[in-house]
Design an enzyme around this catalytic site. Structure first.
Site, PDB file in Angstrom:
ATOM      1  N   CYS A 116       0.975  -1.571   0.240  1.00 32.64           N
ATOM      2  CA  CYS A 116      -0.313  -0.192   0.434  1.00 32.64           C
ATOM      3  C   CYS A 116       0.426   1.362  -0.388  1.00 32.64           C
ATOM      4  O   CYS A 116       0.631   2.400  -0.048  1.00 32.64           O
ATOM      5  CB  CYS A 116      -0.866   0.285   1.304  1.00 32.64           C
ATOM      6  SG  CYS A 116      -1.910  -1.622   1.190  1.00 32.64           S
ATOM      7  N   HIS A 157      -3.466   7.057   3.030  1.00 29.31           N
ATOM      8  CA  HIS A 157      -3.834   5.891   1.831  1.00 29.31           C
ATOM      9  C   HIS A 157      -5.378   5.408   2.989  1.00 29.31           C
ATOM     10  O   HIS A 157      -5.467   5.554   4.156  1.00 29.31           O
ATOM     11  CB  HIS A 157      -3.046   4.532   2.599  1.00 29.31           C
ATOM     12  CG  HIS A 157      -3.345   3.275   2.342  1.00 29.31           C
ATOM     13  ND1 HIS A 157      -3.924   3.124   1.427  1.00 29.31           N
ATOM     14  CD2 HIS A 157      -3.358   2.301   2.961  1.00 29.31           C
ATOM     15  CE1 HIS A 157      -3.680   2.062   1.242  1.00 29.31           C
ATOM     16  NE2 HIS A 157      -4.022   1.397   2.620  1.00 29.31           N
ATOM     17  N   ASN A 207     -10.028  -0.341   0.100  1.00 34.29           N
ATOM     18  CA  ASN A 207      -8.341  -0.358   0.066  1.00 34.29           C
ATOM     19  C   ASN A 207      -8.352  -0.967  -1.295  1.00 34.29           C
ATOM     20  O   ASN A 207      -8.149  -1.809  -1.556  1.00 34.29           O
ATOM     21  CB  ASN A 207      -7.677  -1.595   1.262  1.00 34.29           C
ATOM     22  CG  ASN A 207      -6.573  -1.326   0.904  1.00 34.29           C
ATOM     23  OD1 ASN A 207      -6.119  -0.934   0.372  1.00 34.29           O
ATOM     24  ND2 ASN A 207      -6.233  -1.859   2.309  1.00 34.29           N
TER      25      ASN A 207
HETATM   26  O1  UT7 Z   1      -3.986  -1.755   3.272  1.00 32.22           O
HETATM   27  C1  UT7 Z   1      -2.724  -1.554   4.426  1.00 32.22           C
HETATM   28  C2  UT7 Z   1      -3.173  -1.611   5.976  1.00 32.22           C
HETATM   29  N1  UT7 Z   1      -4.505  -2.603   6.067  1.00 32.22           N
HETATM   30  C3  UT7 Z   1      -4.851  -1.587   7.193  1.00 32.22           C
HETATM   31  O2  UT7 Z   1      -4.720  -0.936   7.747  1.00 32.22           O
HETATM   32  C4  UT7 Z   1      -6.190  -2.836   8.108  1.00 32.22           C
HETATM   33  C5  UT7 Z   1      -5.801  -2.605   8.807  1.00 32.22           C
HETATM   34  N2  UT7 Z   1      -7.812  -3.392  10.437  1.00 32.22           N
HETATM   35  C6  UT7 Z   1      -8.149  -2.947  10.035  1.00 32.22           C
HETATM   36  O3  UT7 Z   1      -8.476  -2.129   9.138  1.00 32.22           O
HETATM   37  C7  UT7 Z   1      -9.315  -3.634  11.029  1.00 32.22           C
HETATM   38  O4  UT7 Z   1      -8.219  -4.598  11.519  1.00 32.22           O
HETATM   39  C8  UT7 Z   1      -9.876  -4.670  10.207  1.00 32.22           C
HETATM   40  C9  UT7 Z   1     -10.947  -3.302   9.868  1.00 32.22           C
HETATM   41  C10 UT7 Z   1      -9.325  -5.615   9.407  1.00 32.22           C
HETATM   42  C11 UT7 Z   1     -10.913  -5.312  11.092  1.00 32.22           C
HETATM   43  O5  UT7 Z   1     -12.192  -4.189  12.159  1.00 32.22           O
HETATM   44  P1  UT7 Z   1     -11.422  -5.005  14.092  1.00 32.22           P
HETATM   45  O6  UT7 Z   1     -12.334  -3.775  14.717  1.00 32.22           O
HETATM   46  O7  UT7 Z   1      -9.999  -4.819  14.033  1.00 32.22           O
HETATM   47  O8  UT7 Z   1     -11.752  -5.908  14.020  1.00 32.22           O
HETATM   48  P2  UT7 Z   1     -11.226  -7.629  15.026  1.00 32.22           P
HETATM   49  O9  UT7 Z   1      -9.927  -8.357  13.260  1.00 32.22           O
HETATM   50  O10 UT7 Z   1     -10.776  -7.638  16.265  1.00 32.22           O
HETATM   51  O11 UT7 Z   1     -12.384  -8.532  14.902  1.00 32.22           O
HETATM   52  C12 UT7 Z   1     -13.880  -8.185  15.434  1.00 32.22           C
HETATM   53  C13 UT7 Z   1     -14.972  -9.154  15.018  1.00 32.22           C
HETATM   54  C14 UT7 Z   1     -15.059 -10.704  15.451  1.00 32.22           C
HETATM   55  O12 UT7 Z   1     -15.786 -11.451  15.732  1.00 32.22           O
HETATM   56  P3  UT7 Z   1     -15.171 -11.751  17.141  1.00 32.22           P
HETATM   57  O13 UT7 Z   1     -13.955 -12.812  17.319  1.00 32.22           O
HETATM   58  O14 UT7 Z   1     -14.841 -10.399  18.021  1.00 32.22           O
HETATM   59  O15 UT7 Z   1     -16.295 -12.755  17.752  1.00 32.22           O
HETATM   60  C15 UT7 Z   1     -14.231 -10.606  13.794  1.00 32.22           C
HETATM   61  O16 UT7 Z   1     -14.928 -12.806  13.394  1.00 32.22           O
HETATM   62  O17 UT7 Z   1     -15.545  -8.969  13.378  1.00 32.22           O
HETATM   63  C16 UT7 Z   1     -15.795  -9.745  13.048  1.00 32.22           C
HETATM   64  N3  UT7 Z   1     -15.511  -9.472  11.871  1.00 32.22           N
HETATM   65  C17 UT7 Z   1     -16.919 -10.029  10.993  1.00 32.22           C
HETATM   66  N4  UT7 Z   1     -18.027  -9.330  11.313  1.00 32.22           N
HETATM   67  C18 UT7 Z   1     -19.021  -8.902  10.869  1.00 32.22           C
HETATM   68  C19 UT7 Z   1     -14.264  -9.361  11.577  1.00 32.22           C
HETATM   69  N5  UT7 Z   1     -15.165  -8.720   9.845  1.00 32.22           N
HETATM   70  C20 UT7 Z   1     -16.179  -9.217   9.826  1.00 32.22           C
HETATM   71  C21 UT7 Z   1     -16.843  -8.367   8.941  1.00 32.22           C
HETATM   72  N6  UT7 Z   1     -18.547  -8.393   9.365  1.00 32.22           N
HETATM   73  N7  UT7 Z   1     -16.440  -8.862   7.275  1.00 32.22           N
END
Ligand code: UT7
Length: 326
Positions: free
Chosen positions: A112, A253, A283
């Site tokens: 990225c 980004h 993204n």
């Molecule tokens: O481009 C290069 C850099 N990339 C980035 O900067 C991305 C960085 N990361 C992020 O943007 C975020 O970490 C994400 C958007 C990927 C995830 O958000 P988060 O707030 O960190 O969520 P999480 O991974 O901690 O997941 C929270 C919950 C989980 O459920 P449990 O385990 O708490 O029951 C996930 O399974 O949300 C769940 N989850 C979803 N639920 C519904 C993960 N993806 C989804 C989804 N729909 N699409």
């Protein structure tokens, strides 16, 4: 010799994939995607459309704005992690599509941050007099490396390309600085395990065991992204003896609205000085900043003399910033 952006361009697939459509594919909801990421829809390339397709179209638009002819381009840099082929470079294919027969062309792999890395390389070529007109392009078709059964990743990414023409200039409306950084200790938090030499595409297990797909530890990446983008922006300000109050527009980004908000907050910038379009494109990795730059430019958001800060973070980890006196 100063370095000036003389043209911007972008190109996106026509097909739109909405959050509502994703609800039919995986266990997710528009509400979750919108509140956790800010993304509402993304563009998806059609059959017969490749990374080079959008790269060349974005480049043509940037060249038209700059009034640059194909034969005047000395260097083509395509930042991408989703090239047409492992080799030859997508940049060589773009050279062919544009008829830029006098250019040297190569790809750049910095995920990225690829566009910022590309600006940094182009800056050095121009300042040293090794080139006069350069195309820096970010182009990706991430929809072909995500696992459409994995809700953790498939909702985040999109396809598209952005490009700029850079030229040597004597004027003040120039690139003030570029800063690039890498932290290889975390390479395995965001990567595509398959199709390289470790898990070759020729090994049936690469496909059977799902190693072909992009994988990400989202939460860890999130924390690193906020810290690193802040550091990269601060490095640019310090190098130019400026403060955040001098920034006219921030183009970060476009990965996640919450990362954008945290970065702007760290810099003390209100949302009126931050350009985002991730609600419409998701993204797009190396393409995200040049697409946003082209939109900001064509919408007249960038006024002459505006201090434009671009800041990126991505797999590797890689991160960096570019500061422009527009
Ligand atoms: O481009 C290069 C850099 N990339 C980035 O900067 C991305 C960085 N990361 C992020 O943007 C975020 O970490 C994400 C958007 C990927 C995830 O958000 P988060 O707030 O960190 O969520 P999480 O991974 O901690 O997941 C929270 C919950 C989980 O459920 P449990 O385990 O708490 O029951 C996930 O399974 O949300 C769940 N989850 C979803 N639920 C519904 C993960 N993806 C989804 C989804 N729909 N699409």
């Amino acid at each position: 010799m100063n370095v000036r952006i003389t043209g911007t361009g972008s190109a996106l697939p026509g097909k739109i994939l909405t959050n509502a459509e994703l609800e039919q594919l995986v266990d997710t909801s528009d509400e979750w995607i919108t509140t956790r990421t800010g993304i509402k829809e993304r563009r998806i390339a059609a059959e017969g459309e490749y990374t080079s397709t959008f790269a060349a179209e974005a480049a043509r638009r940037a060249m038209t704005m700059a009034g640059a002819l194909p034969e005047e381009i000395d260097l083509i840099i395509v930042a991408t992690v989703t090239p047409d082929f492992p080799f030859p470079s997508t940049a060589c294919i773009v050279q062919d599509l544009l008829g830029a027969s006098n250019a040297t062309a190569f790809d750049l792999s910095a995920a990225c941050s690829g566009f910022i890395y590309g600006l940094s390389i182009a800056e050095k070529y121009l300042r040293s007099g090794s080139a006069r007109k350069i195309l820096v392009i970010g182009s990706e078709i991430l929809s072909r490396v995500v696992d459409w059964k994995d809700r953790n990743t498939c909702v985040l990414f999109g396809d598209g390309a952005g490009a700029v023409v850079l030229e040597g200039s004597e004027g003040d409306h120039s690139l003030l600085s570029t800063h690039t950084f890498s932290n290889g200790t975390h390479w395995n938090l965001l990567y595509q395990p398959g199709s390289g030499s470790r898990n070759p595409a020729t090994d049936p297990r690469t496909i059977a065991e799902g190693r072909i797909y992009l994988t990400m530890e989202g939460n860890d990446v999130f924390k690193h992204a906020v810290r690193a983008m802040g550091e990269a922006a601060e490095a640019a300000l310090a190098a130019n003896s400026l403060s955040a109050a001098d920034i006219g527009l921030l183009i970060p980004h476009q990965a996640n609205q919450r990362i954008v908000d945290a970065t702007s907050k760290r810099l003390g910038l209100g949302s009126d000085r931050v350009f985002t379009n991730l609600d419409r494109y998701g993204n797009t990795s190396s393409a995200s900043i040049p697409i946003a730059l082209d939109e900001a430019n064509r919408q007249g958001v960038l006024k002459p003399g505006c201090k434009l800060m671009m800041v990126a973070f991505g797999g590797g980890f890689t991160y960096g910033s570019a500061l422009v006196n527009w």
